[in-house]
Design a protein around this motif. Structure first.
Motif, short mmCIF file in Angstrom:
data_model
loop_
_atom_site.label_atom_id
_atom_site.label_comp_id
_atom_site.label_asym_id
_atom_site.label_seq_id
_atom_site.Cartn_x
_atom_site.Cartn_y
_atom_site.Cartn_z
N SER A 1 9.95 59.43 8.75
CA SER A 1 10.03 57.97 8.87
C SER A 1 9.93 57.53 10.32
CB SER A 1 11.32 57.45 8.24
OG SER A 1 12.45 58.03 8.88
N ASP A 2 10.53 58.27 11.24
CA ASP A 2 10.44 57.94 12.67
C ASP A 2 9.04 58.20 13.20
OD1 ASP A 2 13.15 57.29 12.59
OD2 ASP A 2 13.78 59.25 13.35
N ALA A 3 8.43 59.31 12.78
CA ALA A 3 7.08 59.64 13.23
C ALA A 3 6.08 58.59 12.74
CB ALA A 3 6.68 61.03 12.73
N ILE A 4 6.26 58.12 11.52
CA ILE A 4 5.38 57.08 10.98
C ILE A 4 5.53 55.81 11.80
CG2 ILE A 4 5.06 55.52 9.01
CD1 ILE A 4 5.78 57.98 7.21
N ALA A 5 6.75 55.40 12.07
CA ALA A 5 6.97 54.17 12.84
C ALA A 5 6.33 54.25 14.22
CB ALA A 5 8.47 53.89 12.96
N LYS A 6 6.53 55.36 14.93
CA LYS A 6 5.95 55.52 16.26
C LYS A 6 4.42 55.54 16.20
CE LYS A 6 9.74 58.02 18.48
NZ LYS A 6 9.95 57.15 19.62
N SER A 7 3.88 56.22 15.21
CA SER A 7 2.43 56.32 15.08
C SER A 7 1.80 54.98 14.73
CB SER A 7 2.07 57.37 14.02
OG SER A 7 2.55 58.64 14.41
N LEU A 8 2.44 54.21 13.87
CA LEU A 8 1.93 52.88 13.53
C LEU A 8 2.01 51.93 14.73
CD1 LEU A 8 3.25 52.42 9.90
CD2 LEU A 8 0.89 52.91 10.63
N GLU A 9 3.04 52.08 15.55
CA GLU A 9 3.14 51.29 16.78
C GLU A 9 1.97 51.63 17.72
OE1 GLU A 9 6.16 50.53 20.55
OE2 GLU A 9 6.78 51.90 18.97
N ALA A 10 1.68 52.92 17.85
CA ALA A 10 0.55 53.35 18.68
C ALA A 10 -0.76 52.81 18.10
CB ALA A 10 0.51 54.88 18.77
N LEU A 11 -0.91 52.87 16.79
CA LEU A 11 -2.12 52.35 16.14
C LEU A 11 -2.30 50.86 16.44
CD1 LEU A 11 -4.53 52.59 14.19
CD2 LEU A 11 -2.90 52.11 12.32
N ASP A 12 -1.24 50.09 16.30
CA ASP A 12 -1.34 48.66 16.58
C ASP A 12 -1.80 48.40 18.01
OD1 ASP A 12 -0.52 48.03 14.02
OD2 ASP A 12 1.57 47.65 14.59
N TRP A 13 -1.25 49.16 18.97
CA TRP A 13 -1.64 48.98 20.37
C TRP A 13 -3.12 49.34 20.56
CZ3 TRP A 13 -3.45 52.05 24.37
CH2 TRP A 13 -3.48 51.43 25.62
#
Length: 129
Positions: free
Chosen positions: A57-69
């Motif tokens: 769940s934490d890895a998904i959140a960080k990865s989606l934040e990177a994707l948005d950027w």
């Protein structure tokens, strides 16, 4: 920025950034998700996360934040760099992160290839060698 890369660790992200630079791209590697925009001359941005060994769940959140950027920088292609030894467990996060990124991008097909020929890691008839 054309190519956006999300890496699950710093060293593998460095290998990717080096490979892209040797191929002629103007590359910048970021340690974590940047707070501001990328310079205009960056062709490939590599966001190195520390997400390989954290809960899915934490890895998904960080990865989606990177994707948005990365998408905000204008990236038209996204690459998820995970460990080429695919050292995960049934409870690991490589699959869940890949699924979340694909869902966010509305990608109906993705290529998963846990290999890095430059280090002698390849895939032959399915298994990673």
């Amino acid at each position: 920025m054309l190519l956006g890369c999300i890496g699950d660790d710093f060293t593998g992200s460095s290998d990717l950034a080096n490979t892209l630079a040797k191929g002629g791209m103007r590359v910048t590697q970021y340690s974590g998700v940047p707070n501001g925009p990328a310079p205009q001359d960056v062709q490939a941005g590599v966001v190195a996360l520390k997400s390989r060994s954290i809960p899915a769940s934490d890895a998904i959140a960080k990865s989606l934040e990177a994707l948005d950027w990365l998408l905000a920088q204008g990236c038209t292609q996204i690459f998820f760099k995970y460990c080429s030894t695919f050292d995960s467990t049934a409870g690991g996060n490589i699959g869940p992160v890949a699924d979340a990124l694909a869902d966010a991008l509305d990608a109906h097909s993705v290529i998963v290839c846990p290999a890095f020929p430059g280090t002698g890691r390849s895939v032959y008839q399915g298994p990673s060698l």
